[in-house]
Design a protein around this motif. Structure first.
Motif, PDB file in Angstrom:
ATOM      1  N   MET A   1      35.088  -2.050  35.125  1.00 27.00           N
ATOM      2  CA  MET A   1      34.474  -1.562  36.357  1.00 27.00           C
ATOM      3  C   MET A   1      33.110  -2.211  36.503  1.00 27.00           C
ATOM      4  SD  MET A   1      33.792   2.407  37.536  1.00 27.00           S
ATOM      5  CE  MET A   1      35.488   2.820  37.146  1.00 27.00           C
ATOM      6  N   ARG A   2      32.748  -2.493  37.723  1.00 26.60           N
ATOM      7  CA  ARG A   2      31.473  -3.166  37.971  1.00 26.60           C
ATOM      8  C   ARG A   2      30.313  -2.331  37.422  1.00 26.60           C
ATOM      9  NH1 ARG A   2      29.362  -5.540  43.823  1.00 26.60           N
ATOM     10  NH2 ARG A   2      27.484  -6.563  43.008  1.00 26.60           N
ATOM     11  N   GLY A   3      29.441  -2.967  36.643  1.00 29.72           N
ATOM     12  CA  GLY A   3      28.281  -2.288  36.095  1.00 29.72           C
ATOM     13  C   GLY A   3      28.525  -1.633  34.752  1.00 29.72           C
ATOM     14  N   GLU A   4      29.776  -1.690  34.246  1.00 26.90           N
ATOM     15  CA  GLU A   4      30.091  -1.078  32.955  1.00 26.90           C
ATOM     16  C   GLU A   4      30.831  -2.083  32.065  1.00 26.90           C
ATOM     17  OE1 GLU A   4      32.145   2.579  33.247  1.00 26.90           O
ATOM     18  OE2 GLU A   4      30.728   3.505  34.641  1.00 26.90           O
ATOM     19  N   LYS A   5      30.717  -1.875  30.787  1.00 30.77           N
ATOM     20  CA  LYS A   5      31.438  -2.724  29.857  1.00 30.77           C
ATOM     21  C   LYS A   5      32.925  -2.396  29.878  1.00 30.77           C
ATOM     22  CE  LYS A   5      27.567  -3.397  26.655  1.00 30.77           C
ATOM     23  NZ  LYS A   5      27.111  -3.236  25.244  1.00 30.77           N
ATOM     24  N   PRO A   6      33.790  -3.388  29.667  1.00 33.96           N
ATOM     25  CA  PRO A   6      35.238  -3.126  29.707  1.00 33.96           C
ATOM     26  C   PRO A   6      35.715  -2.376  28.469  1.00 33.96           C
ATOM     27  CG  PRO A   6      34.815  -5.397  29.079  1.00 33.96           C
ATOM     28  CD  PRO A   6      33.480  -4.805  29.440  1.00 33.96           C
ATOM     29  N   THR A   7      36.845  -1.752  28.603  1.00 33.58           N
ATOM     30  CA  THR A   7      37.502  -1.105  27.466  1.00 33.58           C
ATOM     31  C   THR A   7      38.872  -1.745  27.265  1.00 33.58           C
ATOM     32  OG1 THR A   7      38.512   0.612  28.852  1.00 33.58           O
ATOM     33  CG2 THR A   7      36.354   1.087  27.910  1.00 33.58           C
ATOM     34  N   VAL A   8      39.218  -1.962  26.015  1.00 35.77           N
ATOM     35  CA  VAL A   8      40.535  -2.509  25.673  1.00 35.77           C
ATOM     36  C   VAL A   8      41.084  -1.699  24.506  1.00 35.77           C
ATOM     37  CG1 VAL A   8      41.856  -4.511  24.913  1.00 35.77           C
ATOM     38  CG2 VAL A   8      39.898  -4.830  26.448  1.00 35.77           C
ATOM     39  N   ASN A   9      42.321  -1.248  24.640  1.00 33.54           N
ATOM     40  CA  ASN A   9      42.991  -0.488  23.581  1.00 33.54           C
ATOM     41  C   ASN A   9      44.238  -1.240  23.130  1.00 33.54           C
ATOM     42  OD1 ASN A   9      41.095   1.530  24.151  1.00 33.54           O
ATOM     43  ND2 ASN A   9      42.506   2.617  25.522  1.00 33.54           N
ATOM     44  N   VAL A  10      44.570  -1.089  21.864  1.00 35.22           N
ATOM     45  CA  VAL A  10      45.824  -1.621  21.349  1.00 35.22           C
ATOM     46  C   VAL A  10      46.730  -0.450  20.982  1.00 35.22           C
ATOM     47  CG1 VAL A  10      44.946  -1.795  18.974  1.00 35.22           C
ATOM     48  CG2 VAL A  10      46.910  -3.183  19.686  1.00 35.22           C
TER      49      VAL A  10
ATOM     50  N   MET B   1      37.381  -1.467  40.449  1.00 33.12           N
ATOM     51  CA  MET B   1      37.902  -1.357  39.091  1.00 33.12           C
ATOM     52  C   MET B   1      39.144  -2.226  38.932  1.00 33.12           C
ATOM     53  SD  MET B   1      38.941   2.072  36.952  1.00 33.12           S
ATOM     54  CE  MET B   1      40.223   2.536  38.116  1.00 33.12           C
ATOM     55  N   LEU B   2      39.221  -2.899  37.819  1.00 30.35           N
ATOM     56  CA  LEU B   2      40.373  -3.737  37.477  1.00 30.35           C
ATOM     57  C   LEU B   2      41.069  -3.125  36.266  1.00 30.35           C
ATOM     58  CD1 LEU B   2      41.688  -6.503  38.295  1.00 30.35           C
ATOM     59  CD2 LEU B   2      40.365  -7.512  36.427  1.00 30.35           C
ATOM     60  N   GLU B   3      42.374  -2.879  36.386  1.00 33.99           N
ATOM     61  CA  GLU B   3      43.164  -2.301  35.296  1.00 33.99           C
ATOM     62  C   GLU B   3      44.353  -3.209  34.994  1.00 33.99           C
ATOM     63  OE1 GLU B   3      42.647   2.505  35.872  1.00 33.99           O
ATOM     64  OE2 GLU B   3      44.306   1.490  36.893  1.00 33.99           O
ATOM     65  N   GLY B   4      44.725  -3.259  33.734  1.00 32.00           N
ATOM     66  CA  GLY B   4      45.876  -4.084  33.385  1.00 32.00           C
ATOM     67  C   GLY B   4      46.401  -3.768  32.008  1.00 32.00           C
ATOM     68  N   SER B   5      47.609  -4.227  31.771  1.00 29.41           N
ATOM     69  CA  SER B   5      48.208  -4.071  30.442  1.00 29.41           C
ATOM     70  C   SER B   5      49.316  -5.098  30.273  1.00 29.41           C
ATOM     71  CB  SER B   5      48.779  -2.654  30.251  1.00 29.41           C
ATOM     72  OG  SER B   5      49.838  -2.418  31.160  1.00 29.41           O
ATOM     73  N   VAL B   6      49.612  -5.390  29.024  1.00 24.81           N
ATOM     74  CA  VAL B   6      50.706  -6.284  28.683  1.00 24.81           C
ATOM     75  C   VAL B   6      51.410  -5.703  27.467  1.00 24.81           C
ATOM     76  CG1 VAL B   6      49.207  -7.746  27.255  1.00 24.81           C
ATOM     77  CG2 VAL B   6      51.367  -8.665  28.139  1.00 24.81           C
TER      78      VAL B   6
ATOM     79  N   SER C   1      44.525   2.804  19.759  1.00 21.12           N
ATOM     80  CA  SER C   1      43.140   2.806  19.288  1.00 21.12           C
ATOM     81  C   SER C   1      42.313   1.792  20.079  1.00 21.12           C
ATOM     82  CB  SER C   1      43.086   2.455  17.798  1.00 21.12           C
ATOM     83  OG  SER C   1      41.747   2.390  17.338  1.00 21.12           O
ATOM     84  N   PRO C   2      41.061   2.122  20.411  1.00 20.09           N
ATOM     85  CA  PRO C   2      40.178   1.165  21.098  1.00 20.09           C
ATOM     86  C   PRO C   2      39.793   0.022  20.168  1.00 20.09           C
ATOM     87  CG  PRO C   2      39.386   3.434  21.325  1.00 20.09           C
ATOM     88  CD  PRO C   2      40.421   3.445  20.260  1.00 20.09           C
ATOM     89  N   ILE C   3      39.593  -1.170  20.766  1.00 19.33           N
ATOM     90  CA  ILE C   3      39.154  -2.330  19.983  1.00 19.33           C
ATOM     91  C   ILE C   3      37.872  -2.919  20.579  1.00 19.33           C
ATOM     92  CG2 ILE C   3      41.435  -2.900  19.088  1.00 19.33           C
ATOM     93  CD1 ILE C   3      41.688  -5.020  21.250  1.00 19.33           C
ATOM     94  N   THR C   4      37.257  -2.213  21.529  1.00 21.01           N
ATOM     95  CA  THR C   4      35.991  -2.638  22.123  1.00 21.01           C
ATOM     96  C   THR C   4      34.917  -1.587  21.821  1.00 21.01           C
ATOM     97  OG1 THR C   4      36.714  -1.622  24.205  1.00 21.01           O
ATOM     98  CG2 THR C   4      37.011  -3.999  23.977  1.00 21.01           C
ATOM     99  N   PRO C   5      33.627  -1.966  21.879  1.00 19.13           N
ATOM    100  CA  PRO C   5      32.552  -0.999  21.609  1.00 19.13           C
ATOM    101  C   PRO C   5      32.615   0.203  22.550  1.00 19.13           C
ATOM    102  CG  PRO C   5      31.691  -3.232  21.588  1.00 19.13           C
ATOM    103  CD  PRO C   5      33.102  -3.333  22.079  1.00 19.13           C
ATOM    104  N   ARG C   6      32.877  -0.037  23.824  1.00 19.55           N
ATOM    105  CA  ARG C   6      33.018   1.082  24.761  1.00 19.55           C
ATOM    106  C   ARG C   6      34.403   1.675  24.617  1.00 19.55           C
ATOM    107  NH1 ARG C   6      34.684   1.347  30.355  1.00 19.55           N
ATOM    108  NH2 ARG C   6      33.953   3.300  31.275  1.00 19.55           N
ATOM    109  N   LYS C   7      34.462   2.991  24.500  1.00 21.63           N
ATOM    110  CA  LYS C   7      35.755   3.638  24.280  1.00 21.63           C
ATOM    111  C   LYS C   7      35.797   4.993  24.970  1.00 21.63           C
ATOM    112  CE  LYS C   7      34.979   3.157  19.951  1.00 21.63           C
ATOM    113  NZ  LYS C   7      35.153   3.132  18.484  1.00 21.63           N
TER     114      LYS C   7
END
Length: 255
Positions: free
Chosen positions: A206-215, A180-185, A235-241
């Motif tokens: 995460m491998r095998g899953e779509k990423p999630t990005v929140n603002v 799993m890769l996690e990050g924020s700015v 709030s999420p800005i990607t389809p996966r939430k």
């Protein structure tokens, strides 16, 4: 006799000249010292002001805190998903163990996240004033509730870019066990004295899953010498939430 008088007058003239030079020199030196002191004071004030810029809501600070300097962020959360709301709280403590090593202890969803993270960062690259740079890090996520088991180890780096009226902080880490890769700015700036608008992007993949990005965005206000309060909306800005919306009230202390 005439020779003695001549020598006496020479000594008088020499003393007068030396006195005049001495009377002028201190004034010039005082003015020079005043200018130097003003410059040093201004530099110290600028650095102090930079140090007082509010922390982000969730993102790690990219550089270690000063030695014997402590920061604590306490947050109340309300998370909405499928028409239901769940309350939770978060904490984030950080301090400088040495001039180069920083320590963080945090949990962003204490009642629902069974793991609390302890992170150590090393200021490998620093600017001259020590306010900007890059820090490799190692993080251990250990269970603090029965639902969690084992210790997760993450590797990555964080960084800070200090600006004239704000700062950009970033963190990115990788967890090999779950791949799993996690990050924020985060960008925090001083809009006016004691008022700090904040915007953050937070994501994971995460491998095998779509990423999630929140603002996340919201203001922070300085209400005391070492106390800041803030309100944020995420709030999420990607389809996966993982949720549909989150509201946060945060108190930030520094001592």
């Amino acid at each position: 006799m005439k020779m003695q008088q001549a020598m006496l007058w020479s000594l008088v003239l020499l003393a007068t000249s030396a006195g005049a030079s001495a009377s002028k020199s201190p004034a010039w030196q005082v003015r020079k010292q005043d200018r130097s002191h003003q410059t040093m004071s201004q530099g110290s004030m600028d650095k102090s002001e930079q140090e007082e810029v509010a922390h982000p809501f969730l993102t790690h600070m990219g550089m270690p805190e000063g030695v014997r300097t402590h920061s604590l962020r306490l947050s109340g959360l309300t998370t909405s998903m499928d028409g239901e709301s769940i309350g939770d709280f978060a904490f984030h403590y950080e301090t400088g163990l040495t001039s180069l090593i920083g320590f963080h202890l945090r949990n962003d969803d204490y009642t629902t996240n069974p793991f609390t993270e302890a992170m150590f960062q090393y200021a490998a690259i620093r600017s001259k004033d020590g306010m900007s740079g890059i820090s490799p890090l190692i993080e251990f996520e250990f269970p603090t509730r029965r639902a969690g088991s084992g210790i997760k180890t993450l590797f990555g780096f964080s960084s800070t870019l200090t600006l004239k009226r704000g700062a950009i902080n970033q963190v990115l880490h990788y967890e090999p066990r779950d791949r799993m890769l996690e990050g924020s700015v985060a960008y925090v700036w001083e809009a006016s004295k004691g008022v700090y608008p904040v915007i953050e992007l937070l994501g994971e993949a995460m491998r095998g899953e779509k990423p999630t990005v929140n603002v996340l965005f919201g203001p922070k206000f300085k209400i005391g010498k070492s106390t800041i309060v803030g309100f944020a909306y995420e709030s999420p800005i990607t389809p996966r939430k993982e949720f549909s919306a989150r509201f946060m009230l945060q108190l930030e202390f520094k001592w």
